[in-house]
Design a protein around this motif. Sequence first.
Motif, PDB file in Angstrom:
ATOM      1  N   ASP B 157       1.965 -19.364 -43.175  1.00  0.00           N
ATOM      2  CA  ASP B 157       0.945 -18.385 -43.558  1.00  0.00           C
ATOM      3  C   ASP B 157      -0.415 -18.739 -42.953  1.00  0.00           C
ATOM      4  OD1 ASP B 157      -0.533 -16.429 -44.820  1.00  0.00           O
ATOM      5  OD2 ASP B 157      -0.368 -17.276 -46.835  1.00  0.00           O
ATOM      6  N   ASP B 158      -0.774 -20.008 -43.035  1.00  0.00           N
ATOM      7  CA  ASP B 158      -2.088 -20.424 -42.523  1.00  0.00           C
ATOM      8  C   ASP B 158      -2.205 -20.174 -41.017  1.00  0.00           C
ATOM      9  OD1 ASP B 158      -3.238 -21.626 -44.986  1.00  0.00           O
ATOM     10  OD2 ASP B 158      -1.508 -22.934 -44.806  1.00  0.00           O
ATOM     11  N   PRO B 202      -1.146  -7.811 -46.585  1.00  0.00           N
ATOM     12  CA  PRO B 202      -0.689  -7.942 -47.984  1.00  0.00           C
ATOM     13  C   PRO B 202       0.307  -9.067 -48.211  1.00  0.00           C
ATOM     14  CG  PRO B 202       0.033  -5.848 -47.001  1.00  0.00           C
ATOM     15  CD  PRO B 202      -0.615  -6.615 -45.920  1.00  0.00           C
ATOM     16  N   PHE B 203       0.868  -9.606 -47.141  1.00  0.00           N
ATOM     17  CA  PHE B 203       1.917 -10.616 -47.305  1.00  0.00           C
ATOM     18  C   PHE B 203       1.376 -12.047 -47.334  1.00  0.00           C
ATOM     19  CE2 PHE B 203       3.946  -6.922 -45.407  1.00  0.00           C
ATOM     20  CZ  PHE B 203       5.014  -6.734 -46.266  1.00  0.00           C
ATOM     21  N   LYS B 205      -2.249 -14.889 -46.874  1.00  0.00           N
ATOM     22  CA  LYS B 205      -3.449 -15.318 -47.605  1.00  0.00           C
ATOM     23  C   LYS B 205      -4.680 -14.457 -47.323  1.00  0.00           C
ATOM     24  CE  LYS B 205      -5.269 -18.894 -44.552  1.00  0.00           C
ATOM     25  NZ  LYS B 205      -5.685 -20.282 -44.471  1.00  0.00           N
ATOM     26  N   HIS B 208      -6.637 -13.003 -50.160  1.00  0.00           N
ATOM     27  CA  HIS B 208      -7.686 -13.662 -50.955  1.00  0.00           C
ATOM     28  C   HIS B 208      -8.924 -12.780 -51.038  1.00  0.00           C
ATOM     29  CE1 HIS B 208      -9.398 -14.970 -47.030  1.00  0.00           C
ATOM     30  NE2 HIS B 208     -10.521 -15.089 -47.685  1.00  0.00           N
TER      31      HIS B 208
END
Lengths: 450, 230
Positions: B157-158, B202-203, B205, B208
């Motif tokens: 994700d990052d 939407p999936f 990070k 945030h």
Amino acid sequence: MSKVTEKYPLDTSEQRLTVKDPHPRHDTQGDMDEHERLRRAMANFAKNMNRTTATYMEACVHCGQCAEACHYYVATEDPKYTPIWKLEIFKQAYKRETSPFGFFYRLFGLKRDLSIEQLGEWQELIYDSCTMCGRCSLICPMGIDIATLVGQARHGMFKAGLIPDELHEVAQRAKEEGSPLGATASVFEDRAEWMADEHDTEVYVDEDEADILVAMSSIEIMKYPNAIGATAKVLNALGEKWTFRTEGYEATNFGMMAGNTEWQKAATMKLINAAINCGAKLVVLPECGHAYGALRWQGAAMYGKPLPFKVQHISEFLADVISSGRLKVKKVDQTVTFHDPCQVARRGGATEAPRVVMDALGVNLKEMAPTGDFNWCCGGGGGVVTIHRADKLRYKVFELKMEQVEASGADTVLSTCSNCRQSYNDAKEHFQWDKDMESLLELVADNLVE
Amino acid sequence: MGFYNSPNLRKLTMDLLDFARGPALQVAALIFVAGLIWRLLHLFLTQKKTDISEARQSGSVGGGLRAIFSRFRHHEPFRKRTRNGTILAYTIHIGLAIVVLGSAPHILFIESFSGLGWSPMPNVVIHFAAALTLAALLTSLGRRMSHPVLKMLSNFDDYFTWLVTTLPVATGLMAVAHVGARYELLLAIHILSFNVFLIWFPFGKLMHSFIAIGSRYTTGVTFTRRGAKV
């Protein structure tokens, strides 16, 4: 020729020559297979998931700034002590099982199932290296209350029988004997009688009716019993109608720290029932950090409805009666600094109360840096002080505290938590240090204007 | 006739551009909106736990709202140790805001579906902000891959979020500077990269942007009730 494994290299830097710390070995309780442990850990972690904790689980951006607030990371610079990392496997489990896209994660195998080895490894991170002091919660740019999530992770670990043996033992003792340290009701009564003689004051126990119910921590009863006499002297000087009750005299809550909600509730209900039985309008909690959080902020949830009485930490009570002029104290010529117990100050909001008391005593207060809500934890909260294998790490983080105290220039450290005091005195002995930690309550009781 | 002036390639490029700002954008926007609603709805549908302890003080809603803003800045004791990360984060976020909300083509795009328009910032400001943002994004990647804590925390994700954030900035700068390919092709790639950003939003990070508001508010309410520092 023998083959030597390099898994554990020699460590010749310590007094005791050995190999470097092997991988932390974890304790287990109960007789269940690995699958059952895993199932219980995750089911009980997810069981208490609510909107608040789900929001926290979703909000992390992996900025890593929480590490900079954690005494374990700052003292060791070991990244595994990054607070949010302590929840990593639980975050994965949440994403896989409960999150809005959990279905996809499971379908495509995007989040791996946890292993028992991971849970064992995380035992050290969840218990040995987190005091739930909440400093990380104050730094998080997303506003995640990481300490609350660690508490929730402990629920899962407890149900899986994966908590440190020492903490399990004391929590079980608290449940079965009424005290984690053997301070049973009869031991308490003996101590109360002794302190009444020692302090030449009346100590009321099991009065039928009282306006104020007072409780002690087991650490005070067994190690610092003068707290009993000091509390009695203050309340008697005020002319209060007060009592201890043997069905609810002990305020610590090791069930909460271990992660067992049933034991937490049982301990809390003893205090609540004791207060109801004597018609108390106020429960004054002792110099103990987590005891305050357990009843003041979590007590109503355990009771299932608002508490029918007020709850104050002894420092709040002292601040109130001193501010209102009901209690007069003599001036004390002493240079002190103050250690803020995390659960009373940062997590409890009673940061100013002890300063009101110290101001009345006229002590020369040299604040630590940082202080108040940002003060460093003593390193012994959250049950950590009970865990032997955590000692070395606890002493390491205590060096931050020693630096703070030394830099303040004070001779004496005051505090309002007997668990902090116990951790402090243990570390003091370890380091052969010359600074004492004393109780603010006892200082007040010793300097009452008759 | 040069390679870029081939009629077939020009047609392909225009087709790609039409696809990027037509159906691809529509599908991306649909996934963005649907994913956003589902993720937020999921949180709202999760059981709410009501705190029934006696509050030390009133004004917890105000405390929650204050926390949404106060957490934009670290408390003083934390500032020194978090300086580098904070500077990078602010450079990226402010830079992106300037580029997205200040450049004329972006304003026209926003106006096309919302009806809201405003005066653009000077090009020099936009270009400088975009270049600075790109530099900060590259630095943040280097930091994530080298800082022991960030390296350990980082997952797919990052890195993917970094990629889908960086691509629109880089391709936008290339399109403006006419570097690497025809403008139409660069513009098509820029819009496609933005579409990927929307789809991923939407999936991962990037959420945030919304969830942090709830997280900050919740903590603000809890600790204001207790009279504790927020």
